[in-house]
Scaffold this motif. Structure first.
Motif, PDB file in Angstrom:
ATOM      1  N   ALA A 169      43.816  45.193  34.615  1.00 21.78           N
ATOM      2  CA  ALA A 169      43.251  44.728  35.882  1.00 21.78           C
ATOM      3  C   ALA A 169      43.012  43.227  35.846  1.00 21.78           C
ATOM      4  O   ALA A 169      43.270  42.511  36.816  1.00 21.78           O
ATOM      5  N   ALA A 170      42.539  42.759  34.694  1.00 20.45           N
ATOM      6  CA  ALA A 170      42.284  41.323  34.567  1.00 20.45           C
ATOM      7  C   ALA A 170      43.569  40.532  34.659  1.00 20.45           C
ATOM      8  O   ALA A 170      43.631  39.470  35.289  1.00 20.45           O
ATOM      9  N   VAL A 171      44.629  41.078  34.039  1.00 22.04           N
ATOM     10  CA  VAL A 171      45.927  40.391  34.093  1.00 22.04           C
ATOM     11  C   VAL A 171      46.448  40.335  35.522  1.00 22.04           C
ATOM     12  O   VAL A 171      46.964  39.322  35.985  1.00 22.04           O
ATOM     13  N   ARG A 172      46.295  41.451  36.267  1.00 20.93           N
ATOM     14  CA  ARG A 172      46.761  41.482  37.648  1.00 20.93           C
ATOM     15  C   ARG A 172      45.996  40.484  38.514  1.00 20.93           C
ATOM     16  O   ARG A 172      46.566  39.777  39.356  1.00 20.93           O
ATOM     17  N   GLU A 173      44.692  40.419  38.301  1.00 20.32           N
ATOM     18  CA  GLU A 173      43.889  39.462  39.087  1.00 20.32           C
ATOM     19  C   GLU A 173      44.290  38.017  38.792  1.00 20.32           C
ATOM     20  O   GLU A 173      44.392  37.190  39.692  1.00 20.32           O
ATOM     21  N   ALA A 174      44.527  37.771  37.498  1.00 25.58           N
ATOM     22  CA  ALA A 174      44.919  36.407  37.132  1.00 25.58           C
ATOM     23  C   ALA A 174      46.258  36.040  37.751  1.00 25.58           C
ATOM     24  O   ALA A 174      46.469  34.933  38.240  1.00 25.58           O
ATOM     25  N   ALA A 175      47.186  37.017  37.739  1.00 26.51           N
ATOM     26  CA  ALA A 175      48.504  36.761  38.316  1.00 26.51           C
ATOM     27  C   ALA A 175      48.403  36.545  39.819  1.00 26.51           C
ATOM     28  O   ALA A 175      49.074  35.677  40.390  1.00 26.51           O
ATOM     29  N   THR A 176      47.571  37.348  40.467  1.00 19.42           N
ATOM     30  CA  THR A 176      47.399  37.189  41.923  1.00 19.42           C
ATOM     31  C   THR A 176      46.798  35.835  42.273  1.00 19.42           C
ATOM     32  O   THR A 176      47.217  35.166  43.207  1.00 19.42           O
ATOM     33  N   ALA A 177      45.803  35.427  41.469  1.00 19.93           N
ATOM     34  CA  ALA A 177      45.171  34.134  41.722  1.00 19.93           C
ATOM     35  C   ALA A 177      46.162  32.985  41.519  1.00 19.93           C
ATOM     36  O   ALA A 177      46.142  31.996  42.254  1.00 19.93           O
ATOM     37  N   ALA A 178      47.002  33.107  40.522  1.00 19.34           N
ATOM     38  CA  ALA A 178      47.984  32.051  40.270  1.00 19.34           C
ATOM     39  C   ALA A 178      49.013  31.980  41.377  1.00 19.34           C
ATOM     40  O   ALA A 178      49.533  30.904  41.709  1.00 19.34           O
ATOM     41  N   ALA A 179      49.311  33.132  41.959  1.00 21.14           N
ATOM     42  CA  ALA A 179      50.330  33.150  43.013  1.00 21.14           C
ATOM     43  C   ALA A 179      49.830  32.551  44.312  1.00 21.14           C
ATOM     44  O   ALA A 179      50.602  31.994  45.092  1.00 21.14           O
ATOM     45  N   LYS A 180      48.506  32.638  44.589  1.00 24.23           N
ATOM     46  CA  LYS A 180      47.968  32.104  45.829  1.00 24.23           C
ATOM     47  C   LYS A 180      47.951  30.574  45.793  1.00 24.23           C
ATOM     48  O   LYS A 180      47.560  29.980  44.803  1.00 24.23           O
ATOM     49  N   PRO A 181      48.384  29.940  46.861  1.00 25.46           N
ATOM     50  CA  PRO A 181      48.332  28.463  46.882  1.00 25.46           C
ATOM     51  C   PRO A 181      46.881  27.978  46.957  1.00 25.46           C
ATOM     52  O   PRO A 181      46.079  28.548  47.672  1.00 25.46           O
ATOM     53  N   SER A 182      46.572  26.919  46.178  1.00 31.34           N
ATOM     54  CA  SER A 182      45.202  26.396  46.185  1.00 31.34           C
ATOM     55  C   SER A 182      44.950  25.699  47.514  1.00 31.34           C
ATOM     56  O   SER A 182      45.840  25.052  48.061  1.00 31.34           O
ATOM     57  N   PRO A 183      43.759  25.862  48.037  1.00 34.27           N
ATOM     58  CA  PRO A 183      43.462  25.215  49.342  1.00 34.27           C
ATOM     59  C   PRO A 183      43.580  23.700  49.233  1.00 34.27           C
ATOM     60  O   PRO A 183      43.040  23.089  48.322  1.00 34.27           O
ATOM     61  N   ALA A 184      44.322  23.094  50.138  1.00 36.51           N
ATOM     62  CA  ALA A 184      44.546  21.645  50.106  1.00 36.51           C
ATOM     63  C   ALA A 184      43.253  20.913  50.421  1.00 36.51           C
ATOM     64  O   ALA A 184      42.516  21.280  51.324  1.00 36.51           O
ATOM     65  N   LYS A 185      43.007  19.886  49.651  1.00 33.59           N
ATOM     66  CA  LYS A 185      41.821  19.086  49.897  1.00 33.59           C
ATOM     67  C   LYS A 185      42.024  18.247  51.144  1.00 33.59           C
ATOM     68  O   LYS A 185      43.068  17.660  51.342  1.00 33.59           O
TER      69      LYS A 185
END
Length: 232
Positions: A34-50
């Motif tokens: 589950a932790a690996v899946r969450e990490a992968a999902t977070a990496a796939a999401k684009p970071s909000p532009a400043k």
């Protein structure tokens, strides 16, 4: 019989331990997955532009220069073009007058100048010491151009007012002329020009100033031209 029961208990206990280990490993693998899946999902999401702040031009951002209260309350700057034009006309008039004055200048010879000074000193002796007195030979600056008459500083410090005052000049005909005495400069300013012109003073003449009152001089004029009268 007791040994058999004991052996059966140990086997059952061992199986339970093994079962617990397997459950624990399954749980750990589940959480890790589950932790690996969450990490992968977070990496796939684009970071909000400043959000970038809009750049403000330097000129617009700069604050206007501060002005002191006294400067801010001053009137607007004058129109220099008009002042320059007026000044130019004033200078031309003055210059023209100065040129005429230069053309009419009279220059005394050494003999004329020396003669006038000698006669003035003789008159100074005759007048005595009843009143403070001094001799003043005339030069071009006294009788033309700026018409400024500097007086002997020691005499001014001892006998004349410490502040600017009007001083009256009385000629040999008892005609009076008002002048302005400038204490700090030890000389006569306004009014002296009129006296010099009215009495036709020229370079080489010599004057005897006798202080007959606090702010009144009796003035005697010795002409440089009198040198030629003696020659005849």
């Amino acid at each position: 019989m007791a040994a058999v029961a004991m052996s059966s208990y140990e086997e059952q206990r061992q199986r339970q331990v093994e079962a617990n280990k397997r459950k624990l490993e399954e749980l750990q693998l589940h959480h890790l997955s589950a932790a690996v899946r969450e990490a992968a999902t977070a990496a796939a999401k684009p970071s909000p532009a400043k959000k970038r702040k809009a750049r403000v031009p330097r000129d617009a951002a700069a604050e206007p220069p501060r002005r002191s209260g006294r400067v801010a309350n001053l009137p607007e700057k004058p129109k220099y073009r008009e002042e320059v034009l007026d000044f130019g006309r004033k200078v031309r008039r003055t210059y023209s007058s100065g040129r005429k004055d230069l053309e009419n200048r009279v220059y005394a010879t050494d003999e004329e100048r020396s003669h006038a000074i000698t006669k003035a000193e003789e008159l100074e002796e005759e007048l005595g010491t009843s009143f403070p007195i001094f001799v003043k030979p005339m030069t071009q600056s006294h009788v033309t151009g700026g018409f400024w008459l500097g007086l002997p500083t020691p005499f001014c410090r001892k006998h004349l007012p410490k502040r600017d005052e009007h001083i009256t000049l009385v000629d040999e005909e008892d005609d009076e002329s008002d002048t302005l005495y400038l204490a700090r400069k030890a000389g006569l300013s306004a009014g002296w020009r009129g006296f010099a012109i009215d009495h036709k003073l020229v370079d080489g003449d010599c004057l005897v100033f006798q202080l007959i009152e606090r702010t009144k001089f009796k003035v005697y004029i010795i002409r440089a031209s009198s040198y030629h009268e003696n020659e005849d």
